[in-house]
Design a protein around this motif. Structure first.
Motif, PDB file in Angstrom:
ATOM      1  N   THR A  23       2.777  -7.913   6.850  1.00  0.00           N
ATOM      2  CA  THR A  23       2.772  -9.586   6.856  1.00  0.00           C
ATOM      3  C   THR A  23       1.498 -10.060   6.722  1.00  0.00           C
ATOM      4  OG1 THR A  23       4.649  -9.572   8.411  1.00  0.00           O
ATOM      5  CG2 THR A  23       3.291 -11.483   8.429  1.00  0.00           C
ATOM      6  N   VAL A  63       4.187   3.855   0.388  1.00  0.00           N
ATOM      7  CA  VAL A  63       5.216   3.304  -0.456  1.00  0.00           C
ATOM      8  C   VAL A  63       5.459   1.828  -0.526  1.00  0.00           C
ATOM      9  CG1 VAL A  63       7.875   3.389  -0.684  1.00  0.00           C
ATOM     10  CG2 VAL A  63       6.570   5.494  -0.665  1.00  0.00           C
ATOM     11  N   ARG A  66       2.587  -0.299  -1.664  1.00  0.00           N
ATOM     12  CA  ARG A  66       2.575  -0.632  -3.155  1.00  0.00           C
ATOM     13  C   ARG A  66       3.859  -1.388  -3.525  1.00  0.00           C
ATOM     14  NH1 ARG A  66       1.531   5.823  -4.933  1.00  0.00           N
ATOM     15  NH2 ARG A  66      -0.897   5.813  -4.376  1.00  0.00           N
ATOM     16  N   LEU A  67       4.926  -1.197  -2.890  1.00  0.00           N
ATOM     17  CA  LEU A  67       5.961  -2.061  -3.201  1.00  0.00           C
ATOM     18  C   LEU A  67       5.836  -3.530  -3.008  1.00  0.00           C
ATOM     19  CD1 LEU A  67       9.233  -0.252  -1.436  1.00  0.00           C
ATOM     20  CD2 LEU A  67       8.592  -0.584  -3.835  1.00  0.00           C
ATOM     21  N   ILE A  69       2.749  -4.942  -3.264  1.00  0.00           N
ATOM     22  CA  ILE A  69       1.566  -5.332  -4.182  1.00  0.00           C
ATOM     23  C   ILE A  69       2.483  -5.520  -5.618  1.00  0.00           C
ATOM     24  CG2 ILE A  69      -0.154  -4.716  -5.607  1.00  0.00           C
ATOM     25  CD1 ILE A  69      -1.526  -3.586  -2.965  1.00  0.00           C
ATOM     26  N   SER A  70       3.398  -4.691  -5.619  1.00  0.00           N
ATOM     27  CA  SER A  70       4.297  -4.803  -6.996  1.00  0.00           C
ATOM     28  C   SER A  70       5.202  -6.005  -7.121  1.00  0.00           C
ATOM     29  CB  SER A  70       4.870  -3.763  -7.166  1.00  0.00           C
ATOM     30  OG  SER A  70       5.813  -3.824  -8.452  1.00  0.00           O
ATOM     31  N   ARG A  71       5.576  -6.293  -5.910  1.00  0.00           N
ATOM     32  CA  ARG A  71       6.354  -7.691  -5.652  1.00  0.00           C
ATOM     33  C   ARG A  71       5.591  -9.039  -5.790  1.00  0.00           C
ATOM     34  NH1 ARG A  71      10.660  -9.124  -1.117  1.00  0.00           N
ATOM     35  NH2 ARG A  71      11.583  -7.327  -1.756  1.00  0.00           N
ATOM     36  N   ARG A  73       2.891  -9.212  -7.512  1.00  0.00           N
ATOM     37  CA  ARG A  73       2.571  -9.382  -8.778  1.00  0.00           C
ATOM     38  C   ARG A  73       3.491 -10.000  -9.615  1.00  0.00           C
ATOM     39  NH1 ARG A  73      -0.235  -3.778 -10.382  1.00  0.00           N
ATOM     40  NH2 ARG A  73      -2.798  -4.231 -10.031  1.00  0.00           N
ATOM     41  N   ARG A  74       4.681  -9.392  -9.407  1.00  0.00           N
ATOM     42  CA  ARG A  74       6.109  -9.910 -10.251  1.00  0.00           C
ATOM     43  C   ARG A  74       6.093 -11.582  -9.797  1.00  0.00           C
ATOM     44  NH1 ARG A  74       8.338  -5.215  -9.277  1.00  0.00           N
ATOM     45  NH2 ARG A  74       9.952  -5.941  -7.857  1.00  0.00           N
ATOM     46  N   ARG A  76       3.974 -13.687  -8.963  1.00  0.00           N
ATOM     47  CA  ARG A  76       3.200 -14.593  -9.655  1.00  0.00           C
ATOM     48  C   ARG A  76       3.587 -14.847 -11.358  1.00  0.00           C
ATOM     49  NH1 ARG A  76      -2.406 -12.236  -9.398  1.00  0.00           N
ATOM     50  NH2 ARG A  76      -2.880 -13.947 -10.552  1.00  0.00           N
ATOM     51  N   GLY A 136      -3.964   3.404  -5.496  1.00  0.00           N
ATOM     52  CA  GLY A 136      -4.060   4.045  -7.014  1.00  0.00           C
ATOM     53  C   GLY A 136      -5.316   3.492  -7.652  1.00  0.00           C
TER      54      GLY A 136
END
Lengths: 166, 210
Positions: A23, A63, A66-67, A69-71, A73-74, A76, A136
């Protein structure tokens, strides 16, 4: 203990602080809960291996971070694709009082990438090389992002210069 | 411990819930969410393609795994990835992965792209990636070029353990193509930007009349 029991036991213990961490990192309690839950569900498939680790919660945290951050990014990218809305994303976090309001405001001015470095290093007390591994990234990138993030928060913090972290 | 440590830890504690859903419910919800997102989450275009002559319908990868085509282990003609050791092959996927349709099909119209090059990533900064150009196929010159492109995360597995890595990194060699439109560069996805391998590079040479 079978895989479902093992994951369920770890979930009870490790999920609440993970949601708190996510959060603060992502700025959304809803996203944090979904991502944390997804990470634990993924763990079911990998429990045979991860269950033997000294700290399986660290696997889940990696995990989940990373999930998330990936979420973000998508999120945005989807915003830009639809409306070219690339302005800052407001945090949907109920604030604490006092100086925490300032901290949350300052955190909201940072990208999720900078918040991730800041939170993992300062709130989780992880060394920079471990933060780099989770995200990473090269350690140099982590250092530069941390420096930039701390600079953004520095007006409200008096002891940054004396910090012994970096 | 610094003030910043304490303040951030207090933030984390503040947002740590005191009650949890039972895990059976969480598991069922996660499965339902994944199915729903896989079937309905369409968006128009992507950041890279928006504004270009191409309008693509992209299907968001719903389970949050990224989705770049990344494989581990040896390959017959891989794009080297020195930082992570991951071997990448095939098509580069954008942040809005899993492109469902594109106005132009690869490789049929590859030779019509405004620019194309074989390059190795030398720098990644925010929304821009800089390449050392190994070979210009069309539309450019010089040893280096910066284009609006950024890596996303992708998942692959080693011994059944998921490992996440950026879709590309410094040192990754790629075949990149796209268009210039009113002074703005658009790197094309939909197969038009790919990880380098010798066979594909030879195909690009032919496509651009080399």
């Amino acid at each position: 203990m079978d895989q479902n029991e093992g994951v369920a036991a770890l979930y009870q213990q490790a999920c609440p602080p993970l949601i708190g961490l996510l959060t603060v990192l992502g700025g959304s309690r809803t996203d944090a809960e979904e991502v944390a839950h997804d990470a634990f569900v993924k763990l079911i498939d990998h429990w045979r291996t991860v269950g033997t680790y000294d700290d399986p919660a660290a696997w889940v945290r990696t995990v989940a971070v990373r999930l998330l951050i990936s979420r973000r990014r998508r999120f945005r990218v989807a915003q830009r694709g639809l409306r070219r809305m690339s302005a800052g994303e407001p945090l949907s976090v109920p604030a604490l009082g006092g100086e925490s309001v300032d901290l949350e405001r300052a955190m909201a001015s940072l990208s999720v990438h900078h918040r991730a470095v800041l939170v993992l290093h300062h709130a989780c007390d992880l060394p920079l090389d471990e933060v780099a591994e989770i995200l990473g990234l090269p350690v140099g990138t982590v250092k530069s992002r941390l420096s930039r993030a701390r600079a953004a928060l520095s007006p409200m913090l008096s002891d940054l210069e004396g910090s012994d972290h970096v | 411990m610094s003030d910043l440590d304490q303040m951030l830890q207090e933030q984390v504690r503040h947002h740590t819930p005191t009650a949890l859903l039972d895990f059976a419910t969480v598991r069922a919800d996660a499965v339902r969410r994944r199915r729903r997102r896989r079937t309905t989450a369409y968006v128009i275009g992507s950041a890279v393609l928006a504004g270009s002559a191409v309008t693509a319908a992209a299907l968001l990868d719903g389970d949050g795994d990224g989705g770049g085509q990344i494989t581990a282990g040896p390959s017959s003609s891989p794009s080297s990835s020195p930082a992570s050791g991951v071997t990448r092959t095939g098509e580069l996927r954008s942040d809005s992965d899993t492109v469902a349709s594109c106005a132009f099909s690869y490789p049929d119209t590859l030779g019509e792209r405004g620019f194309a090059f074989d390059g190795t990533v030398t720098a990644i900064e925010d929304e821009t990636t800089t390449f050392r150009v190994e070979r210009w196929y069309a539309g450019g010159e010089g040893d280096s070029v910066a284009v609006p492109l950024r890596p996303t995360e992708a998942q692959f597995e080693v011994e059944s353990v998921p490992v996440y890595a950026p879709s590309y990194e410094i040192g990754t060699r790629m075949l990149v193509s796209g268009e210039e439109d009113q002074g703005t560069t658009f790197v094309w996805q939909c197969g038009f930007t790919r990880y380098w391998d010798a066979a594909t590079a030879a195909d690009w040479e032919v496509a651009f009349g080399g």
